[in-house]
Design a protein around this motif. Sequence first.
Motif, PDB file in Angstrom:
ATOM      1  N   LEU A   6      38.835  36.896  39.675  1.00 57.67           N
ATOM      2  CA  LEU A   6      38.658  35.829  40.422  1.00 57.67           C
ATOM      3  C   LEU A   6      38.764  34.622  40.093  1.00 57.67           C
ATOM      4  O   LEU A   6      37.446  34.446  39.021  1.00 57.67           O
ATOM      5  CB  LEU A   6      37.874  36.335  41.957  1.00 57.67           C
ATOM      6  N   TYR A  41      37.746  30.968  40.590  1.00 59.48           N
ATOM      7  CA  TYR A  41      36.626  29.822  41.778  1.00 59.48           C
ATOM      8  C   TYR A  41      37.018  30.084  43.369  1.00 59.48           C
ATOM      9  O   TYR A  41      35.679  30.036  43.872  1.00 59.48           O
ATOM     10  CB  TYR A  41      36.426  28.674  41.071  1.00 59.48           C
ATOM     11  N   TRP A  46      36.814  33.147  44.618  1.00 56.69           N
ATOM     12  CA  TRP A  46      36.062  33.389  45.022  1.00 56.69           C
ATOM     13  C   TRP A  46      35.542  32.877  46.099  1.00 56.69           C
ATOM     14  O   TRP A  46      34.410  34.124  47.213  1.00 56.69           O
ATOM     15  CB  TRP A  46      34.694  33.711  43.310  1.00 56.69           C
ATOM     16  N   VAL A  63      33.946  36.403  38.001  1.00 55.58           N
ATOM     17  CA  VAL A  63      34.415  35.012  38.203  1.00 55.58           C
ATOM     18  C   VAL A  63      34.755  33.983  36.865  1.00 55.58           C
ATOM     19  O   VAL A  63      33.625  33.694  36.674  1.00 55.58           O
ATOM     20  CB  VAL A  63      33.176  34.776  39.213  1.00 55.58           C
TER      21      VAL A  63
END
Length: 810
Positions: free
Chosen positions: A154, A156, A159, A186
């Motif tokens: 993902l 940021y 997320w 992430v």
Amino acid sequence: MVDAARRLWDDLRFGARQFRRAPGYAVFTVLVLALGIGTVTAMFTISYGVLLRPLPFAADRQLFGPLEQTAQSDDHLTAAYPEIRQWQQASADSADIGFSGGGLNIVDTPTGAVLVSEITASENLFSLLGVSPMLGRGFLPAEQGTDHPDVVVLSYAMWQHSFAGDRGVLGKTVHIGGVGYTVVGVMPREFKYPVYDDGPAVWVPLERGAMTPSVKDPYGAAFEPIVRVHGGVPVDRVEAQIAHAHAQFVGRGKQSRVHLVRKHDLMVHDVQPALFALEIAVGLVWLIACSNVAGLLLARVTARRTEIAVRSALGAGRRRIVAQFMTESLLLSAAGAMGGLALAAAMLRTFRNMLGKTLPLAQNIHLNWVVFLSLLVLTLLTALAFGMFPALLAAWTGTQAGFGRKQAGDRGQNRARAVLLVGEVALSIALLTAAGLMMRTMYALRHVPLGFRTEHLLLTSLTASSSEYTGRNIGTLAWQPVLDAVRQMPGVESAAMSTVMPLEHPVELETIVYKTDWMQADDSAVVRAASPGLMEVLGVRMRSGRFLDANDTTSSLPVVVVNRTFVNRYLGGGEALGKPIRVGRTPWAATIVGVIDDVHQDDVAAASQPEFYICMAQVTPDNPLYRALLGRIMQLAVRTEIAPGAMIPEVRRKIAEANSRLAIGDFTTMQAAVEDSLGTQRLAAEVVGTFGGLALLITVVGLYGLLSYLVEQRTREIGIRMALGADRSAVVGMVMRQTLMLMGAGVAMGLGLALWSNRLLHGFLYGVSATDPWTMGLAPLGLVICGLLAAVVPARRAAGVNPVEALRAE
């Protein structure tokens, strides 16, 4: 050392007292410097962020991207996975090669569907770029194109959006396009690749479906390669290895050549000319400001002749006087730099939205320590530029001249001020003609017949999960219900859908058109799927036949509608109705039933390309064009009866009611889309226009200041003239003639400079030449008129001199 510091402190205090005694002079000078320094600071911030700042990757100068050079052009080279594998094998000892491929997909969240950038990435992409996930890990080699669980990394932003920054996100499931993916990592906030905006993004390994069965098939899914050359290895060596592998793979090594270009240069190549032209414009504004202030300082030197003479008589050497005046110049420059910094921040805020839409790496454009350090250097350079000559002149001012009778004006200083003003006028002419040409360009672009109506037209994009409609007709299940719901809304005049709307830029399908008996060669055209009524919504004129309508269904004869360029290029302008064509690599047969007028599809300044439309209802899952046309994204156009912006919330709500699984893109109006399509030309026009206005303002104010000072110096001469019988009109004429002489010399020099500098704008001009006589005539005329208006007040002041008081004052 202590004595030098004490002298500097004394000079600073003395300079501050001088400015308090002449606050008007100090404020005006600081404002002029703030304009010059502020524009340079703003432009440097843009240039540094886009052209000079390194990419946020480890050893970014070792990152390269491939260009394919042919006799016709240089194009970014994309490659299928099997070809990239050959590149990796051919250059294994000299470079690391990764790849990525961008696209859009839908992520299901508790608050609804979210459109994200889905990036297919090689397992070594993150390590090649030198960036590690802030949480978890990247991809494993075993997760690349083999049987493995679906995993995802993902961004940021993703997320934060979908998991509210939960650090326990690893191992959780994200549904992308209806498929569950396990979160394994992430990325940091600042990591963005290959998409550089701040929107949500996800990275996934290469899917098995993207693997091409045959390594000799060049038509697999295309990816963007990125090459990291090993330290100490010549780039030419890696380039030769990749070029050899490319030639072997596609079998056309004699027709094209692969060339490696630094990744950063590859990203900014298209905008470098525009930024270079703007940097020159900024430099001219700065020179004008420095010339203006230098002229003011020369006037101050004359006014302080007695003070300089006293200091010289008391033992101050020339070096000491130069130091004093340069300290005062540095004080002025520092104050101007503070104002310029505020001006630069305001300019960046004003142009931020346009910069983000026009320039790559626009997220790097912000004030930082490099800008502040450059501002410090610029402050010192500016002080030297405008202060050194007046300081040297002050040091050479003699004691006798200081204590003697005031003259009608020191001819040498007056000449120097006149030369500076002539230079200002010349530079202003160059800027004003450039601004005029860009304004003419924008006027021409905004009056190009687009082929469609722009008013009251609202646009947005809709994205569906292709996996959700596998084996089913997405047109009837997803697109048509939304279209029906929007059409029934109050305030909606009409609505239609198409895979691409004019001046919108999703990925288009350009396909081969196989003719039957009306031409020998096969040609290509842009193909779009559309709903009935699209031409009515857009306001496009039918030239012959009809457009797609509700009778065009799966059970009726397949039909297409072509544009005028298609007819002119492939039919010689002859009859098109009833002509049969076959479309695509797996040919789909259809008949031409209508011809529409040309519209500007991708760029206002670009000519129309051959295109044809297929009815959305006839593009069914068994149609070879189905996946490319209807599988993911459709554009919605809504013609409203009221202001389009007021309809956005209700249209969004109605779409969500009709299908909550669709991701709704940003809304815009067609008028805004037209403006956005002007790109770097609009940016150049607005910025150069702003700089031209600043140059005009500084020059006119400088002319006013110089003439006011000359009138003050010539008070005794004017008094004698009037005592000898000269009337007021003669005195006014004298001042105005002096103004015209200065302006005339500046205009002559400026036109020569403009003829040279305007060649830099050639690539940005549209509908006007770089030597356009109207612009080359009106810009100087406007400056001369403004200059004469600036001379009116000093001329009237001269005409109002009382001869007796003037002679008594002397």
